[in-house]
Design a protein around this motif. Sequence first.
Motif, PDB file in Angstrom:
ATOM      1  N   SER A  65      13.357   7.558   4.839  1.00  0.00           N
ATOM      2  CA  SER A  65      12.173   7.874   5.389  1.00  0.00           C
ATOM      3  C   SER A  65      12.172   9.363   5.171  1.00  0.00           C
ATOM      4  CB  SER A  65      12.600   7.823   7.050  1.00  0.00           C
ATOM      5  OG  SER A  65      13.693   8.461   7.153  1.00  0.00           O
ATOM      6  N   LEU A  66      12.961  10.373   4.695  1.00  0.00           N
ATOM      7  CA  LEU A  66      12.746  11.460   4.555  1.00  0.00           C
ATOM      8  C   LEU A  66      11.721  11.777   3.269  1.00  0.00           C
ATOM      9  CD1 LEU A  66      16.210  12.942   4.533  1.00  0.00           C
ATOM     10  CD2 LEU A  66      14.617  13.247   6.419  1.00  0.00           C
ATOM     11  N   LYS A  67      11.492  10.769   2.292  1.00  0.00           N
ATOM     12  CA  LYS A  67      10.535  10.864   1.212  1.00  0.00           C
ATOM     13  C   LYS A  67       9.045  11.047   1.894  1.00  0.00           C
ATOM     14  CE  LYS A  67       8.738   8.072  -2.303  1.00  0.00           C
ATOM     15  NZ  LYS A  67       8.697   6.650  -3.145  1.00  0.00           N
ATOM     16  N   PHE A  68       8.959  10.275   3.118  1.00  0.00           N
ATOM     17  CA  PHE A  68       7.659  10.406   3.626  1.00  0.00           C
ATOM     18  C   PHE A  68       7.345  11.226   4.605  1.00  0.00           C
ATOM     19  CE2 PHE A  68       8.779   6.093   2.002  1.00  0.00           C
ATOM     20  CZ  PHE A  68       7.951   6.055   0.871  1.00  0.00           C
ATOM     21  N   LEU A  69       8.426  11.918   5.079  1.00  0.00           N
ATOM     22  CA  LEU A  69       8.280  12.463   6.631  1.00  0.00           C
ATOM     23  C   LEU A  69       8.343  14.301   6.204  1.00  0.00           C
ATOM     24  CD1 LEU A  69      10.317  10.261   8.696  1.00  0.00           C
ATOM     25  CD2 LEU A  69       7.617  10.359   8.709  1.00  0.00           C
ATOM     26  N   ARG A  70       8.171  14.657   5.068  1.00  0.00           N
ATOM     27  CA  ARG A  70       8.393  16.175   4.758  1.00  0.00           C
ATOM     28  C   ARG A  70       7.317  16.739   5.119  1.00  0.00           C
ATOM     29  NH1 ARG A  70      10.717  15.274  -1.469  1.00  0.00           N
ATOM     30  NH2 ARG A  70      12.777  14.794  -0.904  1.00  0.00           N
ATOM     31  N   ILE A 126      14.497  -1.469   4.845  1.00  0.00           N
ATOM     32  CA  ILE A 126      13.331  -2.298   4.616  1.00  0.00           C
ATOM     33  C   ILE A 126      12.900  -2.648   3.218  1.00  0.00           C
ATOM     34  CG2 ILE A 126      10.986  -2.329   5.324  1.00  0.00           C
ATOM     35  CD1 ILE A 126      11.400  -0.351   7.395  1.00  0.00           C
ATOM     36  N   THR A 127      12.889  -3.931   2.956  1.00  0.00           N
ATOM     37  CA  THR A 127      12.633  -4.349   1.508  1.00  0.00           C
ATOM     38  C   THR A 127      11.407  -4.990   1.461  1.00  0.00           C
ATOM     39  OG1 THR A 127      15.039  -4.639   1.308  1.00  0.00           O
ATOM     40  CG2 THR A 127      13.613  -5.471  -0.535  1.00  0.00           C
ATOM     41  N   LEU A 128      10.343  -4.777   0.705  1.00  0.00           N
ATOM     42  CA  LEU A 128       8.975  -5.081   0.538  1.00  0.00           C
ATOM     43  C   LEU A 128       8.875  -5.713  -0.765  1.00  0.00           C
ATOM     44  CD1 LEU A 128       6.673  -5.614   2.342  1.00  0.00           C
ATOM     45  CD2 LEU A 128       5.542  -3.516   1.417  1.00  0.00           C
ATOM     46  N   ILE A 129       8.764  -6.853  -0.976  1.00  0.00           N
ATOM     47  CA  ILE A 129       8.546  -7.724  -2.029  1.00  0.00           C
ATOM     48  C   ILE A 129       7.183  -8.534  -2.261  1.00  0.00           C
ATOM     49  CG2 ILE A 129       9.368  -9.428  -3.456  1.00  0.00           C
ATOM     50  CD1 ILE A 129      12.361  -9.074  -2.207  1.00  0.00           C
ATOM     51  N   GLY A 130       6.414  -8.240  -3.091  1.00  0.00           N
ATOM     52  CA  GLY A 130       5.053  -8.996  -3.441  1.00  0.00           C
ATOM     53  C   GLY A 130       5.283  -9.924  -4.733  1.00  0.00           C
ATOM     54  N   HIS A 133       6.542 -10.849 -11.360  1.00  0.00           N
ATOM     55  CA  HIS A 133       5.631  -9.983 -11.263  1.00  0.00           C
ATOM     56  C   HIS A 133       4.947  -9.443 -10.031  1.00  0.00           C
ATOM     57  CE1 HIS A 133       2.477  -7.414 -13.353  1.00  0.00           C
ATOM     58  NE2 HIS A 133       1.616  -8.257 -12.978  1.00  0.00           N
ATOM     59  N   GLY A 134       4.715  -8.152  -9.842  1.00  0.00           N
ATOM     60  CA  GLY A 134       4.108  -7.982  -8.213  1.00  0.00           C
ATOM     61  C   GLY A 134       4.505  -6.669  -8.037  1.00  0.00           C
ATOM     62  N   PHE A 135       5.533  -6.387  -6.847  1.00  0.00           N
ATOM     63  CA  PHE A 135       5.846  -5.276  -6.283  1.00  0.00           C
ATOM     64  C   PHE A 135       7.194  -5.421  -5.634  1.00  0.00           C
ATOM     65  CE2 PHE A 135       6.179  -2.614  -2.657  1.00  0.00           C
ATOM     66  CZ  PHE A 135       5.907  -1.390  -3.168  1.00  0.00           C
ATOM     67  N   VAL A 136       7.948  -4.393  -5.977  1.00  0.00           N
ATOM     68  CA  VAL A 136       9.441  -4.294  -5.234  1.00  0.00           C
ATOM     69  C   VAL A 136       9.565  -3.033  -4.673  1.00  0.00           C
ATOM     70  CG1 VAL A 136      11.925  -4.683  -5.012  1.00  0.00           C
ATOM     71  CG2 VAL A 136      10.522  -6.342  -6.418  1.00  0.00           C
ATOM     72  N   ASP A 137      10.104  -2.852  -3.588  1.00  0.00           N
ATOM     73  CA  ASP A 137      10.378  -1.264  -2.877  1.00  0.00           C
ATOM     74  C   ASP A 137      11.370  -1.502  -1.762  1.00  0.00           C
ATOM     75  OD1 ASP A 137      10.321   1.175  -2.800  1.00  0.00           O
ATOM     76  OD2 ASP A 137       8.620   1.531  -1.625  1.00  0.00           O
ATOM     77  N   GLN A 138      12.252  -0.663  -1.829  1.00  0.00           N
ATOM     78  CA  GLN A 138      13.124  -0.653  -0.670  1.00  0.00           C
ATOM     79  C   GLN A 138      13.404   0.658  -0.069  1.00  0.00           C
ATOM     80  OE1 GLN A 138      17.598  -1.283  -1.181  1.00  0.00           O
ATOM     81  NE2 GLN A 138      17.118  -3.093  -0.139  1.00  0.00           N
ATOM     82  N   PHE A 194       5.300   5.361  10.011  1.00  0.00           N
ATOM     83  CA  PHE A 194       5.106   6.246   8.989  1.00  0.00           C
ATOM     84  C   PHE A 194       5.526   5.810   7.539  1.00  0.00           C
ATOM     85  CE2 PHE A 194       4.659  10.007  12.004  1.00  0.00           C
ATOM     86  CZ  PHE A 194       3.146   9.638  12.172  1.00  0.00           C
ATOM     87  N   LEU A 195       6.783   5.393   7.726  1.00  0.00           N
ATOM     88  CA  LEU A 195       7.476   4.939   6.453  1.00  0.00           C
ATOM     89  C   LEU A 195       6.845   3.555   5.946  1.00  0.00           C
ATOM     90  CD1 LEU A 195       9.855   4.755   4.309  1.00  0.00           C
ATOM     91  CD2 LEU A 195      11.178   3.737   6.291  1.00  0.00           C
ATOM     92  N   PHE A 196       6.648   2.506   6.933  1.00  0.00           N
ATOM     93  CA  PHE A 196       6.004   1.359   6.624  1.00  0.00           C
ATOM     94  C   PHE A 196       4.757   1.389   6.077  1.00  0.00           C
ATOM     95  CE2 PHE A 196       4.726  -2.878   8.102  1.00  0.00           C
ATOM     96  CZ  PHE A 196       5.753  -3.731   7.372  1.00  0.00           C
ATOM     97  N   THR A 197       3.895   2.365   6.679  1.00  0.00           N
ATOM     98  CA  THR A 197       2.594   2.478   6.119  1.00  0.00           C
ATOM     99  C   THR A 197       2.448   2.911   4.662  1.00  0.00           C
ATOM    100  OG1 THR A 197       1.790   3.309   8.465  1.00  0.00           O
ATOM    101  CG2 THR A 197       0.293   4.026   6.455  1.00  0.00           C
ATOM    102  N   GLU A 198       3.324   3.905   4.488  1.00  0.00           N
ATOM    103  CA  GLU A 198       3.457   4.248   3.029  1.00  0.00           C
ATOM    104  C   GLU A 198       3.902   3.086   2.005  1.00  0.00           C
ATOM    105  OE1 GLU A 198       2.300   7.078   1.590  1.00  0.00           O
ATOM    106  OE2 GLU A 198       1.490   7.683   3.839  1.00  0.00           O
ATOM    107  N   MET A 199       4.749   2.422   2.558  1.00  0.00           N
ATOM    108  CA  MET A 199       5.458   1.138   1.712  1.00  0.00           C
ATOM    109  C   MET A 199       4.334   0.520   1.549  1.00  0.00           C
ATOM    110  SD  MET A 199       9.285   0.489   3.196  1.00  0.00           S
ATOM    111  CE  MET A 199       9.591  -0.651   1.672  1.00  0.00           C
ATOM    112  N   TYR A 200       3.324  -0.009   2.580  1.00  0.00           N
ATOM    113  CA  TYR A 200       2.310  -0.766   2.250  1.00  0.00           C
ATOM    114  C   TYR A 200       1.145  -0.365   1.456  1.00  0.00           C
ATOM    115  CZ  TYR A 200       2.963  -5.558   4.547  1.00  0.00           C
ATOM    116  OH  TYR A 200       3.329  -6.776   4.682  1.00  0.00           O
ATOM    117  N   HIS A 201       1.111   0.876   1.509  1.00  0.00           N
ATOM    118  CA  HIS A 201      -0.100   1.637   0.568  1.00  0.00           C
ATOM    119  C   HIS A 201       0.617   1.331  -0.738  1.00  0.00           C
ATOM    120  CE1 HIS A 201      -1.839   4.452   3.972  1.00  0.00           C
ATOM    121  NE2 HIS A 201      -2.413   3.090   3.760  1.00  0.00           N
ATOM    122  N   ASP A 202       1.682   1.646  -1.041  1.00  0.00           N
ATOM    123  CA  ASP A 202       2.291   1.501  -2.362  1.00  0.00           C
ATOM    124  C   ASP A 202       2.086   0.092  -2.846  1.00  0.00           C
ATOM    125  OD1 ASP A 202       2.860   4.184  -2.409  1.00  0.00           O
ATOM    126  OD2 ASP A 202       5.289   4.005  -2.068  1.00  0.00           O
TER     127      ASP A 202
END
Length: 698
Positions: free
Chosen positions: A693-698, A271-275, A254-259, A551-559
């Motif tokens: 990165s295109l998801k966050f840089l439009r 970049i894979t972020l797992i909480g 339980h937590g968070f997963v994003d790539q 920019f990409l890393f910031t959005e991932m950490y916000h999520d």
Amino acid sequence: MTVSAAPPAVGGGKGKENEPLPLTRFVLYETKTRFYIFASNQSSLHSNRVLKIDRTSDELVVIEDSVVYSNKQLAELKKMIELGNKSAGGFVEVMTFYGIAGFVRFTQGWYMILITKREALAIIGGHYVYHCDETVMKPIAKIPPERTAEEIRQLSTFQKIDLGKHFYFSYTYDLTSTLQSNLTGVRTSSSSSTNEDYRSSFRINTRYMWNYRLLKDAFPEIDEEGRSWKGNLGGSLKGGGAGGTGGWVLPLVHGFVDQAKLDILGRAVYITLIGRRSRLFAGARYLKRGANDMGHVANEVETEQIVSEPLTTPFHTSAPRSPHDGAASHPDDDPEHQLHQQRLKFPNPRFTSYVQYRGSIPLLWSQDASASNFKPPIEINNVDPYFSAAAQHFDYLLEKYGGPVIVLNLVKSVESTPRESKLLHEYSQCVAYLNQFLPKDHQIIYIPFDMSKANKAKHQDTMKIMDEIAEEATAETGFFHTGRMIRDDGSVPYRDRLSLQHGVARTNCVDCLDRTNIAQFSLGKKALGNQLYALGIIPEPDISYYSDANFLFTEMYHDHGDTLALQYSGGALVNRLDTYQKNLQWSSHSRDMIENIKRYYANSMLDAEKQVATDLFLGVTKESRSLELSRMTRRSYDDWFDPAHLEEIVDLDTAEKRMKWVISQACDFWEDYYRPRLCTHFERHYAAKVNSSLKFLR
């Protein structure tokens, strides 16, 4: 009391010792007296397993057939069962599903919980990570007893934990453990290099396994203390055999997963972020504060960022091209030696990982959520001069991560009415007390920083201060890298072997939400620069705040922060990076106000019910708490830590040997998703839809 057994082979098939293939597809059949679950691996014709569940007993009777069947043998077995039940209701296919989440009983009758929908979110070394999208609860009894009012109430409460939100699993990768633990093992007392000793170094971390209680009754291979898994996890290194759970056990995290995919000068970086949220002191914001007597803390989350350049998909690669990569030179360039080298598996040097930790201040404190106050007063319930709960907590951190343990304390130091500052004073005393018994080179590094005060000061740059702290902290702990440093330009001393992370940065504010997420972002951003530099992607081990990577890393950490805040407090983050960079827009003020109102409503109206549901789901009762306390080993007040925990978790030589053994044991997962004899739609070959990165840089 429940029963689990594995009887002798009954199907005429030939059992396989240490069967390496995972179970990924499950089909449920029913007769009048039993449920049958047929599980298989879609890439093999010889990896079918059978699980039988008795429907006539009041107890949970789960029987694993020890035979591994071929497709032909399985068809014969089904035909035999069908003939045997022709006059007693038949043999009916019920559904296809993707895994067993667990079994639960309230006041009468057992239910099984099955995963019916999944979505691939990430791929780590060729191992897919899935989000659990939907589950179903099925009564096991053929004719369930009439439900009482209490049964209906508990069932309704249990279902308030939505298994379709923020629960993750993998068939072939241990998501409960970090990449470093999965490849080099955990701390063990044995230094031997036999296969059995290697296997004992790789254990599922049930701390982050939220369906531990749901599976424990059916698969008693879980040890009594819940610290390690004594069976096998099918398909991964920790699994596979008839001697364990045969691949039926599927830990849910339980937590968070994003790539996300980042393109840097034509090179693709993932970049894979797992909480990972701990289950041991889990609950709602004002109802779970501080620590309990066992040293488990509230809002405990282990955050890991894995940065890789997957030129080849798996954790292994072919024979290295140079002696620097680990290949021994050979005097003859004969074909036999070349063929032997091609068959060998070598560690892929393009995976890196950095781990950090958040958790409530490990003291015995609370807040009265029943009060109508928007900010309830903080009460220190039990002033313990020996800080026993904190001692247990820090001993665990030393055991799990080694040293140094870096404590970044972000609570306020100056307040008109003392609230957080009470905890600052007590926590400072706590660390000073514990440190006096530790050797000087293993002492806890304590860094108090009033981020809120610094942000209000006109001439202070909060993020600059955080970046300086992050640079010192990451230099102390390092990060995990599976091979030699790929870039060698003199900016950083060259390293020709793998590197291990030693120690961990532990961050907290009063809630471990807004300020903690910003601090963890700073630590992660600095580590990301080091990781990309070690992979040879960027020329310096630093990332600009104005780069695409940031920019990409910031959005991932916000999520990441929003998800964890929603789970703990009922609302998303209030203060984000913009707040501490002092470039807030007017629209953000209204958003912050709305999130504060959401939190207040959730904490006042919903948290009590949420806490009851969480305790019921996790199996937390007065009896379970008493049992855990009775098993706890208390050390003396001055000798509060285990001296063995001050030693290295694993030395480099042993880590390299273990990692080579891991990749030599890895299953061939490729045919799971690329099957040349099967006609499929082109889009089906994209098993995971990865953010870019295109998801966050439009």
